[in-house]
Scaffold this motif. Structure first.
Motif, mmCIF file in Angstrom:
data_model
loop_
_atom_site.group_PDB
_atom_site.id
_atom_site.type_symbol
_atom_site.label_atom_id
_atom_site.label_comp_id
_atom_site.label_asym_id
_atom_site.label_seq_id
_atom_site.Cartn_x
_atom_site.Cartn_y
_atom_site.Cartn_z
ATOM 1 N N LEU A 66 57.534 120.825 96.250
ATOM 2 C CA LEU A 66 58.915 120.375 96.071
ATOM 3 C C LEU A 66 59.197 120.083 94.596
ATOM 4 O O LEU A 66 60.253 120.454 94.076
ATOM 5 C CB LEU A 66 59.178 119.131 96.924
ATOM 6 N N GLU A 67 58.246 119.440 93.929
ATOM 7 C CA GLU A 67 58.430 119.142 92.506
ATOM 8 C C GLU A 67 58.590 120.431 91.702
ATOM 9 O O GLU A 67 59.488 120.538 90.848
ATOM 10 C CB GLU A 67 57.254 118.333 91.974
ATOM 11 N N ARG A 68 57.752 121.444 91.968
ATOM 12 C CA ARG A 68 57.872 122.723 91.257
ATOM 13 C C ARG A 68 59.228 123.370 91.516
ATOM 14 O O ARG A 68 59.875 123.884 90.605
ATOM 15 C CB ARG A 68 56.741 123.668 91.676
ATOM 16 N N LEU A 69 59.686 123.315 92.763
ATOM 17 C CA LEU A 69 60.976 123.889 93.125
ATOM 18 C C LEU A 69 62.112 123.180 92.389
ATOM 19 O O LEU A 69 63.004 123.825 91.830
ATOM 20 C CB LEU A 69 61.181 123.799 94.641
ATOM 21 N N ASP A 76 66.139 122.844 88.103
ATOM 22 C CA ASP A 76 66.696 122.154 86.938
ATOM 23 C C ASP A 76 66.697 123.051 85.710
ATOM 24 O O ASP A 76 67.652 123.047 84.927
ATOM 25 C CB ASP A 76 65.912 120.874 86.628
ATOM 26 N N ALA A 77 65.653 123.828 85.531
ATOM 27 C CA ALA A 77 65.562 124.719 84.372
ATOM 28 C C ALA A 77 66.583 125.849 84.457
ATOM 29 O O ALA A 77 67.079 126.333 83.444
ATOM 30 C CB ALA A 77 64.152 125.289 84.264
#
Length: 121
Positions: free
Chosen positions: A101-104, A109-110
């Protein structure tokens, strides 16, 4: 090691399912206590406390010793360690899911430029 499907593990989770028994275990983690001392914070009778103590005994979480008329209890941590190991499998699962989830979210965001004025569109 106690396996997740065994009667012993089921008894441990049953015992941990009650907040009074969890409180009693917390007190016993600090040292031996009489049944009366275990009952005091919960304002319950010795008979009611004794029923909780019996559940903890059947789960192997405590040992009770009779000293004259006083029943003294002490914590037996091994069954808690087995439950912790079993729960650890799920901790690894959720850690992996949260990492995904953090990577997603970081990728999202990027990919989205922020509104320079900080206003909602």
């Amino acid at each position: 090691m106690v396996e997740s499907g065994t009667a012993e593990m089921n008894a441990v989770f049953h015992a941990l399912g009650d907040p009074t028994r969890r409180g009693m275990l917390g007190a016993l983690a600090e040292g031996e206590r009489s049944v009366g001392e275990l009952a005091a914070p919960f304002e319950m009778s010795l008979a009611a406390a004794s029923k909780h103590v019996k559940v903890l005994e059947r789960a192997g979480l405590i040992r009770r010793e009779v000293r004259w008329r006083t029943h003294t209890c002490r914590l037996v941590p091994e069954p808690l360690a087995a439950a912790h190991r079993w729960l650890g499998e799920y901790e690894r699962f959720w850690t992996g899911r949260l990492d995904d989830l953090e990577r997603l979210l970081r990728a999202e965001d990027a990919a989205e430029p922020l509104n320079p004025e900080g206003e909602d569109e």
